[in-house]
Design an enzyme around this catalytic site. Structure first.
Site, short mmCIF file in Angstrom:
data_model
loop_
_atom_site.label_atom_id
_atom_site.label_comp_id
_atom_site.label_asym_id
_atom_site.label_seq_id
_atom_site.Cartn_x
_atom_site.Cartn_y
_atom_site.Cartn_z
N ARG A 95 0.82 -1.22 0.00
CA ARG A 95 0.00 0.00 0.00
C ARG A 95 0.85 1.27 0.00
O ARG A 95 0.53 2.27 0.66
CB ARG A 95 -0.93 0.05 1.22
N SER A 112 -10.47 2.04 4.24
CA SER A 112 -9.70 1.78 5.47
C SER A 112 -9.09 3.09 5.94
O SER A 112 -8.39 3.75 5.17
CB SER A 112 -8.58 0.79 5.21
N GLU A 156 -4.22 5.99 6.78
CA GLU A 156 -3.97 5.68 5.36
C GLU A 156 -4.29 6.84 4.43
O GLU A 156 -3.48 7.17 3.55
CB GLU A 156 -4.75 4.43 4.93
P1 FAD Z 1 -7.53 10.82 -4.46
O1 FAD Z 1 -8.18 10.50 -3.16
O2 FAD Z 1 -8.08 11.93 -5.26
O3 FAD Z 1 -5.96 11.10 -4.22
C1 FAD Z 1 -5.21 10.19 -3.44
C2 FAD Z 1 -3.73 10.63 -3.52
O4 FAD Z 1 -3.24 10.43 -4.84
C3 FAD Z 1 -3.53 12.11 -3.22
O5 FAD Z 1 -2.29 12.26 -2.57
C4 FAD Z 1 -3.49 12.74 -4.60
O6 FAD Z 1 -2.76 13.97 -4.62
C5 FAD Z 1 -2.79 11.66 -5.40
N1 FAD Z 1 -3.16 11.65 -6.81
C6 FAD Z 1 -4.39 11.48 -7.34
N2 FAD Z 1 -4.33 11.50 -8.68
C7 FAD Z 1 -3.04 11.70 -9.00
C8 FAD Z 1 -2.34 11.85 -10.24
N3 FAD Z 1 -2.97 11.77 -11.42
N4 FAD Z 1 -1.01 12.08 -10.20
C9 FAD Z 1 -0.35 12.15 -9.01
N5 FAD Z 1 -0.96 12.03 -7.82
C10 FAD Z 1 -2.29 11.81 -7.82
N6 FAD Z 1 -7.77 1.44 -1.51
C11 FAD Z 1 -7.14 0.26 -1.69
O7 FAD Z 1 -5.91 0.21 -1.88
N7 FAD Z 1 -7.84 -0.92 -1.69
C12 FAD Z 1 -9.16 -0.97 -1.50
O8 FAD Z 1 -9.74 -2.04 -1.51
C13 FAD Z 1 -9.85 0.27 -1.27
N8 FAD Z 1 -11.17 0.27 -1.04
C14 FAD Z 1 -11.81 1.45 -0.80
C15 FAD Z 1 -13.20 1.42 -0.54
C16 FAD Z 1 -13.89 2.59 -0.31
C17 FAD Z 1 -15.38 2.53 -0.02
C18 FAD Z 1 -13.21 3.83 -0.35
C19 FAD Z 1 -13.96 5.12 -0.17
C20 FAD Z 1 -11.83 3.87 -0.60
C21 FAD Z 1 -11.13 2.67 -0.81
N9 FAD Z 1 -9.74 2.66 -1.07
C22 FAD Z 1 -9.10 1.47 -1.30
C23 FAD Z 1 -8.99 3.92 -1.09
C24 FAD Z 1 -9.05 4.65 -2.47
O9 FAD Z 1 -10.15 4.22 -3.21
C25 FAD Z 1 -7.77 4.41 -3.29
O10 FAD Z 1 -6.64 4.86 -2.60
C26 FAD Z 1 -7.85 5.13 -4.65
O11 FAD Z 1 -6.74 4.75 -5.45
C27 FAD Z 1 -7.86 6.66 -4.52
O12 FAD Z 1 -8.11 7.18 -5.80
P2 FAD Z 1 -8.61 8.66 -6.03
O13 FAD Z 1 -8.61 8.93 -7.49
O14 FAD Z 1 -9.88 8.88 -5.32
O15 FAD Z 1 -7.43 9.47 -5.34
P1 NAP Z 2 -11.05 -8.55 5.93
O1 NAP Z 2 -11.47 -9.62 4.99
O2 NAP Z 2 -11.92 -8.26 7.11
O3 NAP Z 2 -9.57 -8.90 6.43
C1 NAP Z 2 -8.95 -8.09 7.43
C2 NAP Z 2 -7.49 -7.91 7.06
O4 NAP Z 2 -6.86 -9.17 7.05
C3 NAP Z 2 -7.33 -7.31 5.69
O5 NAP Z 2 -6.91 -5.99 5.86
C4 NAP Z 2 -6.35 -8.18 4.97
O6 NAP Z 2 -5.13 -7.53 4.66
C5 NAP Z 2 -6.01 -9.29 5.95
N1 NAP Z 2 -6.21 -10.59 5.28
C6 NAP Z 2 -7.35 -11.30 5.20
N2 NAP Z 2 -7.13 -12.47 4.57
C7 NAP Z 2 -5.84 -12.49 4.22
C8 NAP Z 2 -5.01 -13.43 3.55
N3 NAP Z 2 -5.47 -14.60 3.12
N4 NAP Z 2 -3.72 -13.11 3.36
C9 NAP Z 2 -3.22 -11.94 3.80
N5 NAP Z 2 -3.95 -11.01 4.45
C10 NAP Z 2 -5.25 -11.28 4.66
O7 NAP Z 2 -10.80 -7.18 5.14
P2 NAP Z 2 -11.83 -6.13 4.54
O8 NAP Z 2 -11.76 -4.91 5.32
O9 NAP Z 2 -13.17 -6.78 4.32
O10 NAP Z 2 -11.18 -5.82 3.13
C11 NAP Z 2 -11.15 -6.79 2.13
C12 NAP Z 2 -10.03 -6.45 1.15
O11 NAP Z 2 -10.30 -5.19 0.54
C13 NAP Z 2 -8.65 -6.32 1.80
O12 NAP Z 2 -7.70 -6.80 0.89
C14 NAP Z 2 -8.49 -4.85 2.02
O13 NAP Z 2 -7.15 -4.43 1.94
C15 NAP Z 2 -9.28 -4.26 0.85
N6 NAP Z 2 -9.87 -2.97 1.23
C16 NAP Z 2 -9.05 -1.89 1.34
C17 NAP Z 2 -9.56 -0.65 1.66
C18 NAP Z 2 -8.65 0.56 1.70
O14 NAP Z 2 -9.16 1.66 1.76
N7 NAP Z 2 -7.35 0.40 1.66
C19 NAP Z 2 -10.91 -0.50 1.92
C20 NAP Z 2 -11.71 -1.62 1.85
C21 NAP Z 2 -11.19 -2.86 1.50
P3 NAP Z 2 -4.92 -6.69 3.30
O15 NAP Z 2 -5.60 -5.39 3.58
O16 NAP Z 2 -3.44 -6.59 3.23
O17 NAP Z 2 -5.53 -7.43 2.16
#
Ligand code: FAD
Ligand code: NAP
Length: 340
Positions: free
Chosen positions: A165, A239, A335
């Site tokens: 991440r 998250s 995050e």
């Molecule tokens: P923004 O929020 O607009 O920006 C994020 C950052 O990137 C900022 O620092 C911004 O300046 C920079 N940025 C944006 N565009 C550019 C560009 N073109 N060039 C340079 N910098 C840039 N994340 C995960 O990793 N896994 C998930 O499963 C996940 N699930 C999510 C679920 C929900 C319901 C929500 C609300 C968020 C989730 N996220 C998740 C977080 C988010 O969706 C990601 O981080 C996504 O990539 C952000 O994209 P954005 O376009 O909205 O970026």
């Molecule tokens: P979850 O299934 O409740 O699991 C909790 C955590 O355990 C997750 O964060 C995941 O890590 C870890 N995990 C579960 N199974 C795993 C495996 N087999 N191997 C390694 N790690 C494992 O998680 P959740 O909140 O519902 O999310 C599901 C997935 O969507 C996750 O991958 C999570 O990262 C992603 N997600 C990310 C965001 C965001 O904003 N970053 C938001 C929503 C969902 P990892 O996070 O490393 O996968």
């Protein structure tokens, strides 16, 4: 002549739905406008925020300086080598729609990342990941504008310094590159990634042990819809805290004190703790303090019920951090990016 919007309303442009106003805002979809805008930014010494879909940001009520949204569009095949295809997508393309488009074209590798909000351009910034896949695995290169040299450059995968991440765009080179296009290496034959137990179990419960790409895509969407709030209905940024990575010694100590601890091996000798479990155990799941709270179905997600502010959300986040530290002696890091 650029059409900056003054005192722009960004309430709908941040997934928390906080009332936010930017001193000036511009959407650009071509390199000439981007260069002109950056010249103005530099000449006036305006602080600059690059905005994608606003789904990983906590924005203050007033954003000084300039906000630029990168609206570069288009999805093109650059090379077709039979089993592998290189696809280029504009930074302004919607990530989930892009994943769906690839599925329709029979190009595979990103199915597990369906339904992540935001733009293609932001995907490399935090190396988005979910359900056992992270974008770095499929990333070929990034085409970006370098604010130091004023040139458009190609950054290959090692240049991006991807890790869990995280990437160079979020750390060492934060603010230097504006991502314009992203290139991906995709397969024409589908191999499911089912290392994430929940995904495998949900498919198995439906009698599917060898899923096709559509089945994986649909199952990921179904699991997400059942567990995560949709920003349109309830403000959130996914998250709110990173999963902390601790040493093997720390893990053993915690596991003895808390046998139910949820943790996964990370690298050779570390462990990734499920931050959501720590927050839940500290008693925060479902907690609400007026307009902000902790999502009842997933303690890792902080939510905004409306009429609140980023200050109130950050105050809640701080209380959660302190209580998790008091119980587990583990530091939580936020995050989303807090801006300014
Ligand atoms: P923004 O929020 O607009 O920006 C994020 C950052 O990137 C900022 O620092 C911004 O300046 C920079 N940025 C944006 N565009 C550019 C560009 N073109 N060039 C340079 N910098 C840039 N994340 C995960 O990793 N896994 C998930 O499963 C996940 N699930 C999510 C679920 C929900 C319901 C929500 C609300 C968020 C989730 N996220 C998740 C977080 C988010 O969706 C990601 O981080 C996504 O990539 C952000 O994209 P954005 O376009 O909205 O970026
Ligand atoms: P979850 O299934 O409740 O699991 C909790 C955590 O355990 C997750 O964060 C995941 O890590 C870890 N995990 C579960 N199974 C795993 C495996 N087999 N191997 C390694 N790690 C494992 O998680 P959740 O909140 O519902 O999310 C599901 C997935 O969507 C996750 O991958 C999570 O990262 C992603 N997600 C990310 C965001 C965001 O904003 N970053 C938001 C929503 C969902 P990892 O996070 O490393 O996968």
């Amino acid at each position: 002549m650029l059409n900056w919007e003054n005192n722009a309303d960004l309430t709908a442009a941040n997934s928390f739905g906080f009332p936010v106003r930017a001193e000036r805002f511009l959407k650009v979809d071509n390199i000439d406008d981007l260069e002109s805008a950056l010249t103005e930014v530099k000449e006036n010494s305006w602080p600059l925020l690059i905005l994608g879909g606003g789904s990983n940001l906590v924005l203050a009520e007033e954003i000084p300086g300039a906000v630029i949204s990168v609206g570069f569009s288009g999805i093109n095949i650059l090379a077709d080598e039979g089993l592998q295809v290189i696809v280029e997508a504009g930074a302004g393309e919607n990530w989930h729609q892009f994943v769906g488009h690839l599925l329709e074209k029979g190009l595979h590798g990103l199915e597990n990342l369906a339904l992540i909000p935001g733009s293609v351009g932001a995907a490399p910034v935090q190396n988005i990941g979910a359900y056992g896949v992270e974008v770095a695995e499929r990333l070929h290169s990034v085409i970006a504008y370098d604010r130091i040299t004023g040139e458009v450059v190609q950054l290959n995968k090692p240049d991006c310094k991807f890790r869990y991440r995280n990437s160079t765009f979020k750390t060492e080179e934060k603010g230097r590159y504006i991502i314009l296009k992203v290139r991906f290496t995709l397969d024409t034959e589908f191999t499911p990634v089912l290392t994430y137990k929940v995904l495998e179990e949900c498919l198995a419960a439906k009698g599917v042990d060898k899923p096709d790409a559509l089945q994986v895509y649909c199952e990921v969407c179904a699991i997400r819809n059942s567990k995560l709030p949709t920003p349109d209905q309830l403000g959130n940024a996914g998250s709110f805290f990173e999963n902390p990575v601790v040493s093997a010694d720390k893990y053993t100590e915690l596991k003895q004190a808390f046998p139910q601890l949820v943790a996964y091996p990370e690298g050779d000798s570390c462990f990734k703790l499920a931050a959501g479990w720590l927050i839940d155990q500290a008693g925060w799941k479902g907690y609400r303090d007026g307009p902000v709270g902790v999502y009842p179905k997933q303690a890792l997600v902080l939510v905004h019920y409306g009429q609140g502010s980023s200050e109130q959300l950050l105050a809640l986040a701080e209380k959660i951090k302190i209580s998790v530290y008091e119980k587990f002696a583990v530091h939580l890091e936020m995050e989303p990016r807090i801006y300014p």
